[in-house]
Design an enzyme around this catalytic site. Structure first.
Site, PDB file in Angstrom:
ATOM      1  N   ARG A   1      -9.821   0.002   8.871  1.00 56.45           N
ATOM      2  CA  ARG A   1      -9.334  -1.350   9.176  1.00 56.45           C
ATOM      3  C   ARG A   1     -10.377  -2.182   9.917  1.00 56.45           C
ATOM      4  O   ARG A   1     -10.118  -3.340  10.216  1.00 56.45           O
ATOM      5  CB  ARG A   1      -8.076  -1.259  10.037  1.00 56.45           C
ATOM      6  CG  ARG A   1      -6.776  -1.225   9.241  1.00 56.45           C
ATOM      7  CD  ARG A   1      -5.666  -0.918  10.221  1.00 56.45           C
ATOM      8  NE  ARG A   1      -4.400  -1.524   9.982  1.00 56.45           N
ATOM      9  CZ  ARG A   1      -3.351  -0.877   9.477  1.00 56.45           C
ATOM     10  NH1 ARG A   1      -3.456   0.364   9.073  1.00 56.45           N
ATOM     11  NH2 ARG A   1      -2.199  -1.480   9.361  1.00 56.45           N
TER      12      ARG A   1
ATOM     13  N   ARG B   1      11.126  -0.639  11.293  1.00 57.99           N
ATOM     14  CA  ARG B   1      10.031  -0.296  12.203  1.00 57.99           C
ATOM     15  C   ARG B   1       9.951  -1.325  13.322  1.00 57.99           C
ATOM     16  O   ARG B   1      10.066  -2.514  13.053  1.00 57.99           O
ATOM     17  CB  ARG B   1       8.705  -0.272  11.431  1.00 57.99           C
ATOM     18  CG  ARG B   1       8.495   1.002  10.662  1.00 57.99           C
ATOM     19  CD  ARG B   1       7.288   0.958   9.767  1.00 57.99           C
ATOM     20  NE  ARG B   1       6.101   0.342  10.353  1.00 57.99           N
ATOM     21  CZ  ARG B   1       4.909   0.282   9.758  1.00 57.99           C
ATOM     22  NH1 ARG B   1       4.763   0.818   8.555  1.00 57.99           N
ATOM     23  NH2 ARG B   1       3.883  -0.285  10.332  1.00 57.99           N
TER      24      ARG B   1
ATOM     25  N   LYS C   1       0.837  -1.216   0.000  1.00 61.69           N
ATOM     26  CA  LYS C   1       0.000   0.000   0.000  1.00 61.69           C
ATOM     27  C   LYS C   1       0.868   1.260   0.000  1.00 61.69           C
ATOM     28  O   LYS C   1       0.634   2.182  -0.778  1.00 61.69           O
ATOM     29  CB  LYS C   1      -0.924   0.029   1.237  1.00 61.69           C
ATOM     30  CG  LYS C   1      -1.827  -1.174   1.373  1.00 61.69           C
ATOM     31  CD  LYS C   1      -2.793  -1.039   2.538  1.00 61.69           C
ATOM     32  CE  LYS C   1      -2.142  -0.997   3.907  1.00 61.69           C
ATOM     33  NZ  LYS C   1      -1.489  -2.254   4.326  1.00 61.69           N
TER      34      LYS C   1
ATOM     35  N   ARG D   1       0.160  -8.786  13.527  1.00 63.60           N
ATOM     36  CA  ARG D   1      -0.533  -7.822  12.657  1.00 63.60           C
ATOM     37  C   ARG D   1      -1.300  -8.550  11.558  1.00 63.60           C
ATOM     38  O   ARG D   1      -2.379  -8.117  11.153  1.00 63.60           O
ATOM     39  CB  ARG D   1       0.477  -6.825  12.079  1.00 63.60           C
ATOM     40  CG  ARG D   1       0.976  -5.854  13.155  1.00 63.60           C
ATOM     41  CD  ARG D   1       2.248  -5.173  12.737  1.00 63.60           C
ATOM     42  NE  ARG D   1       2.081  -4.304  11.600  1.00 63.60           N
ATOM     43  CZ  ARG D   1       3.059  -3.979  10.771  1.00 63.60           C
ATOM     44  NH1 ARG D   1       4.268  -4.469  10.951  1.00 63.60           N
ATOM     45  NH2 ARG D   1       2.829  -3.169   9.772  1.00 63.60           N
TER      46      ARG D   1
ATOM     47  N   ARG E   1      11.869  -5.203   5.746  1.00 62.25           N
ATOM     48  CA  ARG E   1      11.550  -3.833   5.314  1.00 62.25           C
ATOM     49  C   ARG E   1      12.391  -2.798   6.064  1.00 62.25           C
ATOM     50  O   ARG E   1      12.638  -2.908   7.252  1.00 62.25           O
ATOM     51  CB  ARG E   1      10.066  -3.571   5.572  1.00 62.25           C
ATOM     52  CG  ARG E   1       9.616  -2.166   5.254  1.00 62.25           C
ATOM     53  CD  ARG E   1       8.150  -2.096   5.037  1.00 62.25           C
ATOM     54  NE  ARG E   1       7.386  -2.183   6.275  1.00 62.25           N
ATOM     55  CZ  ARG E   1       6.061  -2.052   6.321  1.00 62.25           C
ATOM     56  NH1 ARG E   1       5.375  -1.866   5.209  1.00 62.25           N
ATOM     57  NH2 ARG E   1       5.418  -2.134   7.457  1.00 62.25           N
TER      58      ARG E   1
HETATM   59  P1  AMP Z   1       0.547   0.820   9.214  1.00 69.77           P
HETATM   60  O1  AMP Z   1       1.665   1.783   9.061  1.00 69.77           O
HETATM   61  O2  AMP Z   1      -0.633   1.161   8.368  1.00 69.77           O
HETATM   62  O3  AMP Z   1       0.979  -0.612   9.048  1.00 69.77           O
HETATM   63  O4  AMP Z   1       0.028   0.957  10.730  1.00 69.77           O
HETATM   64  C1  AMP Z   1       0.891   0.697  11.822  1.00 69.77           C
HETATM   65  C2  AMP Z   1       0.072   0.502  13.096  1.00 69.77           C
HETATM   66  O5  AMP Z   1      -0.680   1.692  13.383  1.00 69.77           O
HETATM   67  C3  AMP Z   1      -0.984  -0.600  13.036  1.00 69.77           C
HETATM   68  O6  AMP Z   1      -0.436  -1.885  13.311  1.00 69.77           O
HETATM   69  C4  AMP Z   1      -1.956  -0.138  14.122  1.00 69.77           C
HETATM   70  O7  AMP Z   1      -1.441  -0.387  15.415  1.00 69.77           O
HETATM   71  C5  AMP Z   1      -1.963   1.377  13.906  1.00 69.77           C
HETATM   72  N1  AMP Z   1      -2.982   1.775  12.902  1.00 69.77           N
HETATM   73  C6  AMP Z   1      -2.769   2.319  11.666  1.00 69.77           C
HETATM   74  N2  AMP Z   1      -3.924   2.534  11.024  1.00 69.77           N
HETATM   75  C7  AMP Z   1      -4.907   2.116  11.857  1.00 69.77           C
HETATM   76  C8  AMP Z   1      -6.318   2.042  11.760  1.00 69.77           C
HETATM   77  N3  AMP Z   1      -6.973   2.440  10.653  1.00 69.77           N
HETATM   78  N4  AMP Z   1      -6.995   1.555  12.827  1.00 69.77           N
HETATM   79  C9  AMP Z   1      -6.380   1.158  13.946  1.00 69.77           C
HETATM   80  N5  AMP Z   1      -5.054   1.162  14.106  1.00 69.77           N
HETATM   81  C10 AMP Z   1      -4.306   1.642  13.070  1.00 69.77           C
END
Ligand code: AMP
Length: 216
Positions: free
Chosen positions: A92, A164, A17, A175, A131
């Protein structure tokens, strides 16, 4: 040229993404709204929201719906979103999708497409744990598939590359579990609306043409 388009990018962590958002943003003038990036920025700035989210993110759990939906709603209310946006990593949960629908109605916006990135699990874990992200510009690399020219240094801006904390094997597995339990129903929700465009690994070479065709 691209007319105003409002897009959602959905997919498991590591599905591409962020990478495809970056590619799209080089070609189209869209606003990129990544809830993960906003939350990481809150943590960096040590805000109250950042402190509330940090523990959950470290464990690979979701931040409460109302918090993330509130962040997105505030961002969508800004006038630059008139030119179109990519929502990357939001919604999500089905509840977030419902909150988004209300926020879009309130700001007079509508969704055009929901793009689903579909990648086999083994590949996701391989990608996540290898990553690397640039601390300065956010560019994404991969130790195995897309290494930087110089180890630890961003090709684009010279910034420092880091892994990360939630890309460790243990958290990445968590995740993925969260994705199947809580985000899979969101995909079914959008499939019913007829707005879903699924892009699989075999489309990857064609992905740019596909998106171009969809967006023009
Ligand atoms: P990402 O960078 O999109 O992989 O998000 C990293 C982390 O941020 C996720 O594992 C969640 O803990 C939190 N997070 C990001 N977007 C959301 C969302 N839409 N709803 C809930 N938690 C989120």
């Amino acid at each position: 040229m691209l007319k105003q388009k409002n897009l959602i990018f959905v997919g498991a962590p590591g599905a591409g993404k962020g990478t495809f958002s970056a590619w799209l943003l080089e070609h189209y003038d869209l606003v990129h709204i990544s809830t993960g990036d906003i939350l990481r920025d809150e943590i960096r700035r040590d805000t109250e929201l950042g402190r509330a989210a940090s523990g959950l993110m470290k464990e690979g759990k979701l931040v409460p719906d109302e918090i993330v939906a509130g962040m997105v709603k505030a961002r969508l209310a800004q006038p630059d979103c008139d030119k179109g946006f990519i929502l990357d990593g939001f919604p999500r949960t089905v509840h977030q999708a419902e909150l988004l629908e209300a926020a879009l109605a309130e700001t007079g916006r509508k969704l055009d497409r929901v793009v689903l990135f579909q990648v086999p699990d083994e590949m996701l874990l391989q990608r996540l744990t290898a990553r690397l992200s640039c601390r300065k510009c956010g560019e994404i690399y991969n130790r195995l598939f897309l290494p930087p020219r110089q180890e630890g240094v961003c090709d684009k801006c010279g910034g420092e590359l880091f892994q990360r904390p939630d890309d460790s094997l243990e958290t990445a597995k968590n995740r993925l579990r969260v994705f199947y339990e809580q985000t899979q129903p969101v995909i079914d929700y959008y499939a019913r609306s007829g707005k879903l465009l699924t892009i699989t690994e075999t489309d990857r070479e064609r992905i740019q043409q596909l998106l171009n065709r969809e967006l023009n």
